[in-house]
Design an enzyme around this catalytic site. Sequence first.
Site, PDB file in Angstrom:
ATOM      1  N   ASP A 230       0.825  -1.208   0.000  1.00  0.00           N
ATOM      2  CA  ASP A 230       0.000   0.000   0.000  1.00  0.00           C
ATOM      3  C   ASP A 230       0.859   1.258   0.000  1.00  0.00           C
ATOM      4  O   ASP A 230       1.416   1.637   1.025  1.00  0.00           O
ATOM      5  CB  ASP A 230      -0.912  -0.028   1.231  1.00  0.00           C
ATOM      6  CG  ASP A 230      -1.835   1.168   1.316  1.00  0.00           C
ATOM      7  OD1 ASP A 230      -2.042   1.840   0.285  1.00  0.00           O
ATOM      8  OD2 ASP A 230      -2.365   1.428   2.409  1.00  0.00           O
TER       9      ASP A 230
ATOM     10  N   ASP B  22      -1.789   5.398  -5.488  1.00  0.00           N
ATOM     11  CA  ASP B  22      -2.082   4.563  -4.324  1.00  0.00           C
ATOM     12  C   ASP B  22      -2.368   3.122  -4.738  1.00  0.00           C
ATOM     13  O   ASP B  22      -3.451   2.806  -5.225  1.00  0.00           O
ATOM     14  CB  ASP B  22      -3.275   5.150  -3.561  1.00  0.00           C
ATOM     15  CG  ASP B  22      -3.615   4.360  -2.308  1.00  0.00           C
ATOM     16  OD1 ASP B  22      -2.785   3.538  -1.882  1.00  0.00           O
ATOM     17  OD2 ASP B  22      -4.712   4.562  -1.758  1.00  0.00           O
TER      18      ASP B  22
END
Length: 428
Positions: A126, A312
Amino acid sequence: MHSLQSFLFLLLLGYGVFAAPTSPQAQSQGRSFKVERIKRGNSIHGPTALRRAYRKFGIVPTTFGVDLSDFVPFNTTSISGTAANLVTDVQEPEQTGAVSAQSVQNDAAFVSPVTIGGQKIVMNFDTGSADFWVMNTELPASAQVGHTVFDPSKSSTFKKMEGATFEIKYGDSSFANGGVGTDTVDIGGATVTGQAIGIPTSVSNSFVEDTYSNGLVGLGFSSLNTVQPQQQKTFFDNIADSLDKPVMTAHLKSDGVGEYEFGIIDQTKYQGDMINVTVDSSGGFWQFQSAHYKVGDGPIQTIQNNAVAIADTGTSLMLLDDTVVNAYYAQVKGAQYASSAGGYIYPCNTELPNLAVAVGAKHLATVPGTFLDFAEVGINKTTGQTVCFGGIQSNQGTSMQILGDVFLKAFFVVFDLRGPSIGLASPK
């Protein structure tokens, strides 16, 4: 192989086309390593992906549209599988140091096996966060169901960080919190000893129910780390000095094997020129200017608000300014906002236009319309047509746009700690 024409980069100015404990120690054989990703064939659920993205960034939906009476949603119980059984699919070719990173729910999330203290745990990479935390045996038994959990007592290298805590909390009160320890972490043959790891003793139901993943490897900037009383470094920061180059590349193709790779920019994975844009890391994100957009063959338009974006890997969708979202779906035949789905839907037989978004001050990166068709979501009661959920949805007026995997899998992406910067190129 993708054609170069499918991944155009436009020069905005000229419209030219070109495509606190002991310091962690890192060991990386060959000074580069990769984490492979293999496609899975499970179904996905667009509204769930959107809710997860909103939860992550504390976004409160405010838009309303057609309600449940307009279409019949599909039953999401068809989604099957857990992170526990993903581990059995892992292949580890010794000569390359590669490990598998699975795309679950048809690219709804990318997960990878990570070894912590000798225990293999499937986790999510992440770039939108900076905490390394894992589901573990200190959680209530009910929270461990369906997960592969880390057991600190079975690791000879685990050390508790006395007095240290971490807490991830989102706008809708979702959370994970608890103590912190250090342990040896191995990803693809690259090892960090003394990596700080969050050991939650309490998590919200949203994390319990997400059985595809057993935790997060935060790859944002360490300034975003939540450990108290002293922030800790990410795995990326800890391994960076031992790499040939302090870079991570993402090659998240939707139609086959791809990977994350650290320490090297593999020129065989992309074609044509690579653009590089400056990143503003002050907020802890991989953030850059993004003040323009272009729908299909239309003109280049300017975004007045939310003129920045972040890359992201932990978000599935593209969450964009309402100006962009509304302009895009105005060009999609039959598109409408459905409050029951939480976003824009349209007949699945509709051909979607391309969307170009600014990457930095000078370039537009074009995502083909075929990449923006996220998932089937239900049946239109009136027409009987299958209804799809778009990969582009509203960011509900928040301060930044979020370019998740729908965007990232269209490109070969370089996250470079030098500068820092982000590079984009057309993938092979």
